[in-house]
Design a protein around this motif. Structure first.
Motif, PDB file in Angstrom:
ATOM      1  N   PRO A   1       0.830  -1.207   0.000  1.00 24.30           N
ATOM      2  CA  PRO A   1       0.000   0.000   0.000  1.00 24.30           C
ATOM      3  C   PRO A   1       0.866   1.260   0.000  1.00 24.30           C
ATOM      4  O   PRO A   1       2.069   1.199   0.253  1.00 24.30           O
ATOM      5  N   GLU A   2       0.228   2.388  -0.212  1.00 22.59           N
ATOM      6  CA  GLU A   2       0.946   3.641  -0.358  1.00 22.59           C
ATOM      7  C   GLU A   2       1.718   4.014   0.913  1.00 22.59           C
ATOM      8  O   GLU A   2       2.827   4.552   0.857  1.00 22.59           O
ATOM      9  N   ARG A   3       1.137   3.703   2.102  1.00 20.80           N
ATOM     10  CA  ARG A   3       1.812   4.064   3.355  1.00 20.80           C
ATOM     11  C   ARG A   3       3.120   3.282   3.522  1.00 20.80           C
ATOM     12  O   ARG A   3       4.083   3.799   4.092  1.00 20.80           O
ATOM     13  N   THR A   4       3.156   2.049   3.008  1.00 24.43           N
ATOM     14  CA  THR A   4       4.395   1.276   3.091  1.00 24.43           C
ATOM     15  C   THR A   4       5.427   1.808   2.104  1.00 24.43           C
ATOM     16  O   THR A   4       6.618   1.861   2.403  1.00 24.43           O
ATOM     17  N   VAL A   5       4.961   2.228   0.920  1.00 25.54           N
ATOM     18  CA  VAL A   5       5.853   2.871  -0.052  1.00 25.54           C
ATOM     19  C   VAL A   5       6.450   4.138   0.558  1.00 25.54           C
ATOM     20  O   VAL A   5       7.657   4.412   0.432  1.00 25.54           O
ATOM     21  N   ASP A   6       5.622   4.918   1.260  1.00 24.72           N
ATOM     22  CA  ASP A   6       6.093   6.145   1.903  1.00 24.72           C
ATOM     23  C   ASP A   6       7.115   5.827   2.998  1.00 24.72           C
ATOM     24  O   ASP A   6       8.087   6.566   3.195  1.00 24.72           O
ATOM     25  N   MET A   7       6.884   4.738   3.728  1.00 25.58           N
ATOM     26  CA  MET A   7       7.846   4.329   4.762  1.00 25.58           C
ATOM     27  C   MET A   7       9.196   4.011   4.134  1.00 25.58           C
ATOM     28  O   MET A   7      10.249   4.371   4.677  1.00 25.58           O
ATOM     29  N   MET A   8       9.158   3.340   2.970  1.00 29.49           N
ATOM     30  CA  MET A   8      10.404   3.005   2.281  1.00 29.49           C
ATOM     31  C   MET A   8      11.124   4.281   1.828  1.00 29.49           C
ATOM     32  O   MET A   8      12.341   4.406   1.983  1.00 29.49           O
ATOM     33  N   LYS A   9      10.371   5.236   1.299  1.00 32.98           N
ATOM     34  CA  LYS A   9      10.980   6.493   0.860  1.00 32.98           C
ATOM     35  C   LYS A   9      11.627   7.223   2.040  1.00 32.98           C
ATOM     36  O   LYS A   9      12.732   7.770   1.915  1.00 32.98           O
ATOM     37  N   SER A  10      10.933   7.225   3.177  1.00 31.96           N
ATOM     38  CA  SER A  10      11.468   7.890   4.371  1.00 31.96           C
ATOM     39  C   SER A  10      12.740   7.193   4.860  1.00 31.96           C
ATOM     40  O   SER A  10      13.691   7.850   5.294  1.00 31.96           O
TER      41      SER A  10
END
Length: 346
Positions: free
Chosen positions: A327-336
């Motif tokens: 999901p998008e929140r996990t993608v955002d976690m990876m980016k962070s």
């Protein structure tokens, strides 16, 4: 000391001297079994004359006729003794044992390479395993597995901790223990000021070469796991376990599969876009039952149920050709996480 007392003491000493060889003689068949197990194997045998000489080292005398009977009794007992004739001489050996040599080698390798077992305990266990082989085979077990840089646990009490946990599991009881961490000056520091944890144990599991207790935390009312080698002063509390309903809803294999390095995180269904060569890594981790959905000639997607922690993100980073797409929140976690790493090395 008067003459009567002196004579009595002398007679007692004489009895001791006589009793030793007599007792050994009664144990003749036991010494015979010991000699055959230690001195013979598939490639080494003994003649009756050689057996007679080796029995003498134990102060045991034996006639050939009595040895025939003893060997037959040992066969009846279950010892796999084979007699072979070379010319006019019979040779005897133990042909098979409780463990094959290849099985002992596997066990020795497992003990030697395990981080869970201390160096001292490794040596003790390997010595015990060697006792299941002849002296010739034991030399083949004294080998070093290639475990360069392998860190062994330093907690000698871990075996007692495991024993207490098993006792609690069998009794369906609770346990209490202290939990520690290592400080920068290499000292053990008890967490929460040394306060005892109260836990209902439900399983022991092995992950990433470490032993974990999976249990229900009686104070936080949730399932948690603890490194057994970091537990101290474990004791059984004979009260009924809690958390039965929570554990009835889960399968232990699924629980350990979704955790990476037993690190907790938010439970998510994560979609991965993978290059075909990554199938080997994905299947090794999640098993052959997981569906791999072909995207094009070079890619497939897979959906995995995991606890999203920094260790999971690091695992993804380490696999070439694997990308989190949902999901998008996990993608955002990876980016962070990538940003954090970049800033560390700028």
């Amino acid at each position: 000391m008067d003459n009567t007392s002196e004579q009595k003491t002398e007679n007692q000493e004489k009895k001791k001297i006589v009793r030793g060889p007599r007792l050994n003689q009664k144990l003749k068949i036991m010494y015979l079994m010991k000699i055959l197990l230690e001195e013979t194997d598939e490639d080494h045998d003994l003649t009756l004359n050689e057996i007679v000489e080796k029995l003498k080292a134990y102060n045991v005398t034996a006639e050939r006729k009595s040895l025939y009977s003893d060997i037959e009794n040992l066969r009846t007992f279950g010892l796999d003794i084979i007699g072979m004739q070379y010319g006019k001489t019979y040779h005897y050996k133990v042909a098979s044992r409780q463990f094959q040599l290849v099985e002992l080698k596997l066990l020795v390798d497992a003990v030697q390479s395990s981080r869970f077992i201390t160096e001292k305990k490794s040596d003790e266990l390997i010595a015990k395993l060697e006792s299941y082989a002849s002296k010739y085979e034991a030399k083949k077990l004294a080998r070093q597995v290639n475990v360069n840089g392998r860190v062994k646990t330093m907690n000698e009490r871990i075996y007692y901790s495991v024993d207490k946990i098993h006792e609690a599991l069998n009794e369906e009881s609770q346990i209490k223990f202290q939990y520690f961490t290592w400080t920068a000056d290499k000292k053990m520091e008890l967490k929460h000021g040394g306060a005892y944890y109260s836990v209902s144990p439900w399983a022991l599991c092995w992950d990433d070469e470490k032993y974990y207790l999976v249990g229900y935390d009686n104070r936080e009312y949730k399932i948690k796991h603890f490194r057994v080698d970091k537990m101290a002063d474990v004791s059984v509390v004979y009260e009924e376990r809690e958390g039965k309903e929570e554990f009835s809803k889960m399968q232990m294999s699924e629980y350990t599969n979704r955790l990476f390095g037993m690190f907790d995180g938010n439970l998510e269904t994560v979609t991965l876009l993978c290059e075909n060569h990554a199938a080997n890594v994905i299947i090794d981790r999640f098993g052959t039952d997981i569906p791999l959905m072909k995207t094009d000639a070079e890619h497939f997607t897979v959906r995995v149920r995991v606890s999203v922690s920094k260790l999971f993100l690091s695992w993804i980073m380490a696999i070439p050709g694997v990308k989190i797409v949902a999901p998008e929140r996990t993608v955002d976690m990876m980016k962070s996480e990538i940003k954090r790493l970049q800033e560390m090395y700028l």
